[in-house]
Scaffold this motif. Structure first.
Motif, PDB file in Angstrom:
ATOM      1  N   THR A   5       0.841  -1.184   0.000  1.00  0.00           N
ATOM      2  CA  THR A   5       0.000   0.000   0.000  1.00  0.00           C
ATOM      3  C   THR A   5       0.885   1.245   0.000  1.00  0.00           C
ATOM      4  OG1 THR A   5      -1.677  -1.159   1.269  1.00  0.00           O
ATOM      5  CG2 THR A   5      -1.823   1.219   1.264  1.00  0.00           C
ATOM      6  N   THR A   6       0.518   2.243  -0.767  1.00  0.00           N
ATOM      7  CA  THR A   6       1.102   3.572  -0.666  1.00  0.00           C
ATOM      8  C   THR A   6       0.011   4.419  -0.039  1.00  0.00           C
ATOM      9  OG1 THR A   6       0.309   4.330  -2.803  1.00  0.00           O
ATOM     10  CG2 THR A   6       2.452   3.222  -2.791  1.00  0.00           C
ATOM     11  N   PRO A   7       0.294   5.667   0.314  1.00  0.00           N
ATOM     12  CA  PRO A   7      -0.773   6.476   0.898  1.00  0.00           C
ATOM     13  C   PRO A   7      -2.028   6.530   0.017  1.00  0.00           C
ATOM     14  CG  PRO A   7       1.333   7.574   1.162  1.00  0.00           C
ATOM     15  CD  PRO A   7       1.574   6.345   0.318  1.00  0.00           C
ATOM     16  N   ALA A   8      -1.863   6.408  -1.301  1.00  0.00           N
ATOM     17  CA  ALA A   8      -3.011   6.541  -2.185  1.00  0.00           C
ATOM     18  C   ALA A   8      -3.402   5.244  -2.884  1.00  0.00           C
ATOM     19  CB  ALA A   8      -2.725   7.610  -3.237  1.00  0.00           C
ATOM     20  N   LEU A   9      -2.506   4.286  -3.006  1.00  0.00           N
ATOM     21  CA  LEU A   9      -2.758   3.097  -3.809  1.00  0.00           C
ATOM     22  C   LEU A   9      -2.627   1.837  -2.967  1.00  0.00           C
ATOM     23  CD1 LEU A   9      -3.260   2.231  -6.807  1.00  0.00           C
ATOM     24  CD2 LEU A   9      -0.811   1.874  -6.954  1.00  0.00           C
ATOM     25  N   SER A  10      -3.582   0.928  -3.134  1.00  0.00           N
ATOM     26  CA  SER A  10      -3.493  -0.370  -2.477  1.00  0.00           C
ATOM     27  C   SER A  10      -3.752  -1.446  -3.512  1.00  0.00           C
ATOM     28  CB  SER A  10      -4.509  -0.473  -1.326  1.00  0.00           C
ATOM     29  OG  SER A  10      -5.825  -0.360  -1.833  1.00  0.00           O
ATOM     30  N   THR A  11      -3.268  -2.644  -3.240  1.00  0.00           N
ATOM     31  CA  THR A  11      -3.475  -3.770  -4.157  1.00  0.00           C
ATOM     32  C   THR A  11      -4.210  -4.884  -3.444  1.00  0.00           C
ATOM     33  OG1 THR A  11      -1.339  -4.786  -3.637  1.00  0.00           O
ATOM     34  CG2 THR A  11      -1.396  -3.260  -5.511  1.00  0.00           C
ATOM     35  N   ARG A  12      -4.918  -5.679  -4.245  1.00  0.00           N
ATOM     36  CA  ARG A  12      -5.614  -6.850  -3.739  1.00  0.00           C
ATOM     37  C   ARG A  12      -5.902  -7.755  -4.920  1.00  0.00           C
ATOM     38  NH1 ARG A  12     -10.740  -6.562  -5.488  1.00  0.00           N
ATOM     39  NH2 ARG A  12     -11.603  -4.512  -5.924  1.00  0.00           N
ATOM     40  N   ALA A  13      -6.285  -8.980  -4.615  1.00  0.00           N
ATOM     41  CA  ALA A  13      -6.701  -9.911  -5.662  1.00  0.00           C
ATOM     42  C   ALA A  13      -8.079  -9.483  -6.167  1.00  0.00           C
ATOM     43  CB  ALA A  13      -6.759 -11.328  -5.112  1.00  0.00           C
ATOM     44  N   GLY A  14      -8.225  -9.432  -7.478  1.00  0.00           N
ATOM     45  CA  GLY A  14      -9.499  -9.075  -8.073  1.00  0.00           C
ATOM     46  C   GLY A  14     -10.530 -10.171  -7.873  1.00  0.00           C
ATOM     47  N   THR A  15     -11.799  -9.792  -7.963  1.00  0.00           N
ATOM     48  CA  THR A  15     -12.911 -10.726  -7.820  1.00  0.00           C
ATOM     49  C   THR A  15     -13.855 -10.556  -9.008  1.00  0.00           C
ATOM     50  OG1 THR A  15     -14.396  -9.221  -6.647  1.00  0.00           O
ATOM     51  CG2 THR A  15     -12.794 -10.468  -5.295  1.00  0.00           C
ATOM     52  N   LEU A  16     -14.817 -11.442  -9.102  1.00  0.00           N
ATOM     53  CA  LEU A  16     -15.807 -11.336 -10.169  1.00  0.00           C
ATOM     54  C   LEU A  16     -16.573 -10.015 -10.108  1.00  0.00           C
ATOM     55  CD1 LEU A  16     -17.124 -15.006 -10.305  1.00  0.00           C
ATOM     56  CD2 LEU A  16     -15.721 -13.840 -12.025  1.00  0.00           C
ATOM     57  N   ASP A  17     -16.698  -9.427  -8.925  1.00  0.00           N
ATOM     58  CA  ASP A  17     -17.354  -8.127  -8.800  1.00  0.00           C
ATOM     59  C   ASP A  17     -16.592  -7.031  -9.553  1.00  0.00           C
ATOM     60  OD1 ASP A  17     -19.375  -9.189  -7.231  1.00  0.00           O
ATOM     61  OD2 ASP A  17     -18.422  -8.604  -5.335  1.00  0.00           O
ATOM     62  N   ASP A  18     -15.292  -7.239  -9.760  1.00  0.00           N
ATOM     63  CA  ASP A  18     -14.448  -6.260 -10.452  1.00  0.00           C
ATOM     64  C   ASP A  18     -14.519  -6.389 -11.967  1.00  0.00           C
ATOM     65  OD1 ASP A  18     -13.221  -5.147  -8.058  1.00  0.00           O
ATOM     66  OD2 ASP A  18     -12.089  -7.029  -7.922  1.00  0.00           O
ATOM     67  N   LEU A  19     -15.166  -7.424 -12.451  1.00  0.00           N
ATOM     68  CA  LEU A  19     -15.136  -7.759 -13.876  1.00  0.00           C
ATOM     69  C   LEU A  19     -15.449  -6.575 -14.804  1.00  0.00           C
ATOM     70  CD1 LEU A  19     -14.558 -10.102 -15.784  1.00  0.00           C
ATOM     71  CD2 LEU A  19     -16.912 -10.829 -15.496  1.00  0.00           C
ATOM     72  N   PRO A  20     -16.543  -5.854 -14.636  1.00  0.00           N
ATOM     73  CA  PRO A  20     -16.818  -4.740 -15.565  1.00  0.00           C
ATOM     74  C   PRO A  20     -15.717  -3.667 -15.551  1.00  0.00           C
ATOM     75  CG  PRO A  20     -18.784  -5.279 -14.292  1.00  0.00           C
ATOM     76  CD  PRO A  20     -17.642  -6.044 -13.677  1.00  0.00           C
ATOM     77  N   ALA A  21     -15.252  -3.297 -14.373  1.00  0.00           N
ATOM     78  CA  ALA A  21     -14.219  -2.265 -14.272  1.00  0.00           C
ATOM     79  C   ALA A  21     -12.888  -2.755 -14.832  1.00  0.00           C
ATOM     80  CB  ALA A  21     -14.060  -1.823 -12.820  1.00  0.00           C
ATOM     81  N   LEU A  22     -12.541  -4.017 -14.575  1.00  0.00           N
ATOM     82  CA  LEU A  22     -11.305  -4.585 -15.117  1.00  0.00           C
ATOM     83  C   LEU A  22     -11.325  -4.588 -16.634  1.00  0.00           C
ATOM     84  CD1 LEU A  22     -10.669  -7.675 -12.821  1.00  0.00           C
ATOM     85  CD2 LEU A  22      -9.100  -5.764 -13.197  1.00  0.00           C
ATOM     86  N   HIS A  23     -12.408  -5.090 -17.206  1.00  0.00           N
ATOM     87  CA  HIS A  23     -12.500  -5.166 -18.661  1.00  0.00           C
ATOM     88  C   HIS A  23     -12.363  -3.784 -19.283  1.00  0.00           C
ATOM     89  CE1 HIS A  23     -14.737  -6.035 -22.546  1.00  0.00           C
ATOM     90  NE2 HIS A  23     -13.591  -6.694 -22.622  1.00  0.00           N
ATOM     91  N   ALA A  24     -13.067  -2.816 -18.740  1.00  0.00           N
ATOM     92  CA  ALA A  24     -13.007  -1.450 -19.272  1.00  0.00           C
ATOM     93  C   ALA A  24     -11.600  -0.865 -19.151  1.00  0.00           C
ATOM     94  CB  ALA A  24     -14.026  -0.568 -18.552  1.00  0.00           C
ATOM     95  N   LEU A  25     -10.946  -1.049 -18.018  1.00  0.00           N
ATOM     96  CA  LEU A  25      -9.593  -0.530 -17.807  1.00  0.00           C
ATOM     97  C   LEU A  25      -8.618  -1.133 -18.810  1.00  0.00           C
ATOM     98  CD1 LEU A  25      -7.291   0.901 -16.247  1.00  0.00           C
ATOM     99  CD2 LEU A  25      -7.252  -1.094 -14.737  1.00  0.00           C
ATOM    100  N   ILE A  26      -8.643  -2.438 -18.963  1.00  0.00           N
ATOM    101  CA  ILE A  26      -7.706  -3.109 -19.876  1.00  0.00           C
ATOM    102  C   ILE A  26      -7.907  -2.625 -21.309  1.00  0.00           C
ATOM    103  CG2 ILE A  26      -7.063  -5.356 -20.849  1.00  0.00           C
ATOM    104  CD1 ILE A  26      -7.802  -6.496 -17.973  1.00  0.00           C
ATOM    105  N   GLU A  27      -9.136  -2.521 -21.732  1.00  0.00           N
ATOM    106  CA  GLU A  27      -9.398  -2.034 -23.095  1.00  0.00           C
ATOM    107  C   GLU A  27      -8.917  -0.600 -23.276  1.00  0.00           C
ATOM    108  OE1 GLU A  27     -10.372  -4.043 -25.651  1.00  0.00           O
ATOM    109  OE2 GLU A  27     -10.230  -5.594 -24.115  1.00  0.00           O
TER     110      GLU A  27
END
Length: 181
Positions: A5-27
């Motif tokens: 984690t940085t003060p502004a950014l954190s990481t985690r394992a993605g889930t199926l709930d992230d699917l729409p946002a992930l797809h849009a970001l990658i494209e």
């Protein structure tokens, strides 16, 4: 597993709930005019899609793979895929950063998080990746992060529209590797 984690950014394992946002970001990060807002993209090499919902669903439900997501104030701003290839090797792919946020350290942060995650989750000692040979600026960026060309190449799936529509027929991947601490 929660990641760095940085003060502004954190990481985690993605889930199926992230699917729409992930797809849009990658494209946005890889294709079309939005991708051109970033410092590196495939928009001059490929048209069409970078991935699809079916592939992302497979990644998110496969225990040998993880989609690591980077969030800032609850908004997805970066992601990448890690794959356990066995024998102490992990594969890193699909690094995506919001095009307008590129060149601000998010990619470097995600690579460091991916390396730590690959060691912790898969017991990896080596990280492997492929990059389209015709993207020298991206290859150089990974080399500055400690990745080295192996001399190996892999064919690009020129006839598989799931990975895009090539604008040229000489596309191929180069293989890079890094030993993890």
């Amino acid at each position: 597993m929660s990641g760095p984690t940085t003060p502004a950014l954190s990481t985690r394992a993605g889930t199926l709930d992230d699917l729409p946002a992930l797809h849009a970001l990658i494209e946005r990060a890889y294709r079309g005019e939005t991708a051109r807002k970033g410092w590196t993209n495939e928009a001059d090499l490929l048209d069409g899609q970078r991935t699809d919902v079916a592939e992302l669903t497979d990644i998110l439900t496969d225990t040998a793979r993880v989609m690591l997501v980077g969030e800032e104030a609850g908004t997805l701003v970066a992601c990448l895929q890690l794959v356990d290839e066995g024998a102490g090797t992990a594969y890193l792919g699909m690094l995506s950063v919001e095009p307008e946020r590129q060149a601000g350290g998010l990619g470097r942060f995600m690579i460091a998080a991916a390396e730590a995650e690959a060691v912790a989750r898969f017991g990896a000692r080596t990280m492997r990746m492929t990059v389209i040979r015709q993207r020298p600026e991206l290859i150089a960026w990974y080399e500055r992060r400690g990745y080295a060309l192996t001399g190996e190449t892999e064919p690009f799936p020129l006839s598989d529209e799931r990975f895009g529509l090539p604008r040229r027929q000489d596309l191929e991947f180069v293989v890079l590797e890094k030993t993890l601490a």
